[in-house]
Design a protein around this motif. Structure first.
Motif, mmCIF file in Angstrom:
data_model
loop_
_atom_site.group_PDB
_atom_site.id
_atom_site.type_symbol
_atom_site.label_atom_id
_atom_site.label_comp_id
_atom_site.label_asym_id
_atom_site.label_seq_id
_atom_site.Cartn_x
_atom_site.Cartn_y
_atom_site.Cartn_z
ATOM 1 N N LEU A 98 -13.241 -3.394 3.217
ATOM 2 C CA LEU A 98 -13.946 -4.278 2.284
ATOM 3 C C LEU A 98 -13.323 -4.240 0.889
ATOM 4 C CD1 LEU A 98 -17.610 -3.665 3.452
ATOM 5 C CD2 LEU A 98 -16.368 -5.823 3.557
ATOM 6 N N ASN A 99 -12.813 -3.086 0.488
ATOM 7 C CA ASN A 99 -12.119 -2.993 -0.797
ATOM 8 C C ASN A 99 -10.868 -3.866 -0.810
ATOM 9 O OD1 ASN A 99 -13.310 -1.463 -2.890
ATOM 10 N ND2 ASN A 99 -12.992 0.418 -1.746
ATOM 11 N N GLN A 100 -10.158 -3.907 0.332
ATOM 12 C CA GLN A 100 -8.970 -4.752 0.425
ATOM 13 C C GLN A 100 -9.336 -6.228 0.266
ATOM 14 O OE1 GLN A 100 -7.223 -2.596 4.127
ATOM 15 N NE2 GLN A 100 -5.491 -3.602 3.161
ATOM 16 N N GLU A 125 -10.987 -5.910 -8.865
ATOM 17 C CA GLU A 125 -10.259 -4.647 -8.803
ATOM 18 C C GLU A 125 -11.180 -3.427 -8.756
ATOM 19 O OE1 GLU A 125 -7.024 -4.073 -8.440
ATOM 20 O OE2 GLU A 125 -6.660 -6.231 -8.294
ATOM 21 N N GLU A 126 -12.408 -3.571 -9.283
ATOM 22 C CA GLU A 126 -13.311 -2.427 -9.336
ATOM 23 C C GLU A 126 -13.666 -1.935 -7.930
ATOM 24 O OE1 GLU A 126 -17.692 -1.142 -11.175
ATOM 25 O OE2 GLU A 126 -16.974 -3.198 -11.327
ATOM 26 N N PRO A 127 -13.481 -0.646 -7.636
ATOM 27 C CA PRO A 127 -13.751 -0.117 -6.293
ATOM 28 C C PRO A 127 -15.232 -0.214 -5.928
ATOM 29 C CG PRO A 127 -12.427 1.426 -7.578
ATOM 30 C CD PRO A 127 -12.936 0.388 -8.523
ATOM 31 N N LEU A 128 -15.487 -0.388 -4.660
ATOM 32 C CA LEU A 128 -16.849 -0.419 -4.141
ATOM 33 C C LEU A 128 -17.473 0.966 -4.142
ATOM 34 C CD1 LEU A 128 -16.691 -2.580 -0.890
ATOM 35 C CD2 LEU A 128 -18.189 -3.010 -2.831
ATOM 36 N N GLU A 129 -18.786 1.013 -4.358
ATOM 37 C CA GLU A 129 -19.547 2.234 -4.098
ATOM 38 C C GLU A 129 -20.120 2.102 -2.685
ATOM 39 O OE1 GLU A 129 -20.434 4.801 -6.334
ATOM 40 O OE2 GLU A 129 -19.460 3.983 -8.120
ATOM 41 N N ALA A 161 -8.941 7.381 0.477
ATOM 42 C CA ALA A 161 -10.171 7.067 -0.259
ATOM 43 C C ALA A 161 -10.478 8.119 -1.319
ATOM 44 C CB ALA A 161 -11.339 6.963 0.715
ATOM 45 N N LYS A 162 -11.097 7.677 -2.421
ATOM 46 C CA LYS A 162 -11.523 8.588 -3.477
ATOM 47 C C LYS A 162 -12.960 9.015 -3.220
ATOM 48 C CE LYS A 162 -8.423 6.673 -6.978
ATOM 49 N NZ LYS A 162 -8.301 6.069 -8.335
ATOM 50 N N GLU A 163 -13.175 10.306 -3.211
ATOM 51 C CA GLU A 163 -14.472 10.854 -2.817
ATOM 52 C C GLU A 163 -15.616 10.405 -3.716
ATOM 53 O OE1 GLU A 163 -14.716 14.993 -1.317
ATOM 54 O OE2 GLU A 163 -12.556 15.079 -1.737
ATOM 55 N N GLN A 164 -15.344 10.126 -4.987
ATOM 56 C CA GLN A 164 -16.435 9.795 -5.917
ATOM 57 C C GLN A 164 -17.104 8.466 -5.595
ATOM 58 O OE1 GLN A 164 -13.169 10.062 -6.818
ATOM 59 N NE2 GLN A 164 -12.682 8.798 -8.611
ATOM 60 N N TYR A 165 -16.476 7.644 -4.743
ATOM 61 C CA TYR A 165 -17.069 6.359 -4.383
ATOM 62 C C TYR A 165 -17.807 6.389 -3.042
ATOM 63 C CZ TYR A 165 -14.105 4.670 -8.165
ATOM 64 O OH TYR A 165 -13.502 4.483 -9.389
ATOM 65 N N GLU A 171 -6.357 18.297 1.044
ATOM 66 C CA GLU A 171 -5.665 19.082 0.026
ATOM 67 C C GLU A 171 -4.186 18.813 0.037
ATOM 68 O OE1 GLU A 171 -6.890 23.023 1.029
ATOM 69 O OE2 GLU A 171 -8.764 22.916 -0.129
ATOM 70 N N ARG A 172 -3.626 18.612 1.243
ATOM 71 C CA ARG A 172 -2.204 18.299 1.344
ATOM 72 C C ARG A 172 -1.892 16.937 0.740
ATOM 73 N NH1 ARG A 172 -1.499 19.625 6.312
ATOM 74 N NH2 ARG A 172 -1.842 17.577 7.275
ATOM 75 N N ASN A 173 -2.768 15.959 0.985
ATOM 76 C CA ASN A 173 -2.568 14.618 0.424
ATOM 77 C C ASN A 173 -2.708 14.618 -1.096
ATOM 78 O OD1 ASN A 173 -2.172 13.431 2.934
ATOM 79 N ND2 ASN A 173 -4.335 12.960 3.216
ATOM 80 N N ASP A 174 -3.615 15.452 -1.611
ATOM 81 C CA ASP A 174 -3.817 15.529 -3.052
ATOM 82 C C ASP A 174 -2.597 16.079 -3.776
ATOM 83 O OD1 ASP A 174 -6.340 14.496 -2.800
ATOM 84 O OD2 ASP A 174 -7.380 16.434 -2.923
ATOM 85 N N LYS A 175 -1.823 16.905 -3.074
ATOM 86 C CA LYS A 175 -0.657 17.510 -3.686
ATOM 87 C C LYS A 175 0.559 16.568 -3.707
ATOM 88 C CE LYS A 175 -1.889 22.286 -2.483
ATOM 89 N NZ LYS A 175 -1.546 23.465 -1.669
ATOM 90 N N THR A 176 0.535 15.607 -2.774
ATOM 91 C CA THR A 176 1.685 14.692 -2.666
ATOM 92 C C THR A 176 1.471 13.427 -3.490
ATOM 93 O OG1 THR A 176 0.729 13.705 -0.676
ATOM 94 C CG2 THR A 176 2.287 15.519 -0.377
#
Length: 448
Positions: free
Chosen positions: A201-203, A211-215, A228-232, A443-448
């Motif tokens: 749906l964001n796409q 542009e604003e991400p969905l909650e 995905a960003k966890e805060q949403y 955690e691996r994705n966050d580092k890359t």
């Protein structure tokens, strides 16, 4: 009306009032409170899991004049993914070869959106390469091979891409006509589990110029997509990092079967006169009758709440406090993990499909033999998984969307307790492993 139908309705009535209505209202009240606090103007409730959430939320909004718009969106993973396949073939292949309860070569091709006559030869190719039949279950750890087979097939990729482009315009038009591209603060509401539909749906929102991400508000989340960003992503009962015991006590297949809608799954979209409309799959009269009964139960329950408690704030206070929530969860988990014979009989025969395609030949509590039930014990499941990985000896375990319901229906009385205990151990192992793997990958994705 025959006696069996009367007894079924009695069980649904009792469970609906004691278990399901409190679960439904507690979640909806939480979502509405969050929307008010965050200034969210429109909540889009996603078909079909959020159908009852939508009805209940809309009734609260009307009764207490809340400054929130509630809209029901006819979508499914399939109806949104297929139009987007051509934009990201790598993601498309990941979706098509995703694991599930009973993934076969034929089902893999159904997920691609190809017509039956187009997909038939590719399903046969997968079966031949894996040396299995087209209707055989594909072992989860061999789905990577399936992906490689399809990825290297130029003809398959060409057909997949062309079909996706054809469907994209219709899906975009439908969402635009529903107001999904309006530049205001909106959020989606759904049952949850992995939250992949929010990415889709964001796409579409970006394609509509927003542009604003969905909650997203979900009853529960086992994980969220890698990008995905966890805060949403907001979960109510449990989240990717929390609630291990609740995940063990919970059954998402049972939840989906109960909280469904009296209409078919959204397959795609088409142009009809001056508007774009969803194309829905068929749904049985029996299923519609059951869901209509639930709708009546929930409506009466909510009306009684309004008569008993005078304001939205009072109702929220009565539900969303630790003591009440603990009691609601305790009642729900008892029903899901330790159902009575009557509950297993009535709810176990609900139509169930674990795939993006809605197959009509399966029931929730599958008929399992004593041998099948034993195969689902913790030690047996681990043994079979290791044996296949190490020696390549394939063994298909017959499983059930609601194992606990199957135990109550088909186990010898003397073995019920052991089956439930052993399967509970397996669920702990499964959910702990999933959580650990997801956090490690995150955690691996966050580092890359």
């Amino acid at each position: 009306m025959d006696r069996e139908k009367i007894e079924d309705k009695d069980v649904v009535f009792q469970t609906g009032n004691d278990v399901l209505a409190p679960v439904l209202n507690s979640f909806v009240l939480h979502v509405l409170t969050e929307a008010k606090n965050k200034g969210i103007k429109t909540l889009f409730f996603l078909a079909r899991d959020a159908y009852f959430d939508y009805l209940v939320a809309e009734k609260y909004v009307r009764e207490f004049n809340l400054d929130i718009k509630c809209k029901y969106l006819y979508v499914s993973r399939l109806s949104l993914r297929i139009p987007l396949y051509h934009l990201d073939l790598n993601q498309a292949l990941s979706y098509i070869t995703l694991g599930g309860v009973d993934v076969t070569p034929a089902k893999v091709l159904n997920r691609s959106g190809l017509k039956p006559e187009q997909g038939e030869k590719f399903a046969k190719k997968i079966a031949d390469c894996l040396q299995i039949k087209e209707e055989d279950q594909i072992p989860r750890h061999r789905l990577g091979e399936v992906r490689s087979i399809l990825e290297s097939d130029e003809e398959f990729i060409k057909i997949l891409t062309e079909n996706s482009k054809n469907e994209f315009g219709y899906a975009l038009d439908y969402l635009k006509e529903c107001g999904f591209g309006d530049k205001e603060k909106v959020a989606i509401v759904d049952s949850g589990w992995v939250g992949s539909i929010q990415l889709s749906l964001n796409q579409f929102r970006k394609c509509l110029g927003v542009e604003e991400p969905l909650e997203g508000y979900y009853y529960g989340l086992y994980e969220i997509p890698a990008k995905a960003k966890e805060q949403y992503y907001h979960s109510f009962l449990f989240g990717p990092r929390s609630g291990l015991r609740k995940k063990v006590d919970f059954n998402n297949c049972l939840y989906e079967c109960i909280f469904s809608a009296p209409h078919g799954m959204t397959l795609r979209y088409k142009r009809e006169s001056d508007r774009t409309v969803p194309v829905l799959s068929d749904v049985s009269t029996k299923q519609i009758d059951y869901l209509n009964q639930l709708e009546s139960i929930f409506s009466t329950y909510q009306s009684e709440l309004f008569a008993k408690l005078g304001s939205f704030e009072e109702i929220c206070k009565s539900f969303n406090n630790p003591a009440t929530q603990e009691n609601i969860e305790k009642t729900l988990f008892r029903f899901m993990s330790y159902p009575s014979n009557e509950e297993a009989e009535v709810f176990g025969k609900l139509h169930f499909s674990d795939d993006v395609i809605d197959y009509d030949n399966a029931v929730l509590a599958a008929k399992l033999t004593e041998h099948d039930l034993h195969d689902n014990h913790f030690l047996m499941r681990v043994y079979y998984e290791l044996r296949e990985k190490i020696f390549g000896h394939r063994y298909v375990v017959n499983i059930s969307g609601w194992y606990e319901g199957s135990v109550m229906l088909y186990s010898k009385p003397s073995k019920i307790r052991r089956h439930l205990t052993e399967y509970r151990h397996y669920k702990y192992y499964l959910q702990y492993s999933k959580r650990k793997r997801w956090i490690r990958e995150r955690e691996r994705n966050d580092k890359t």
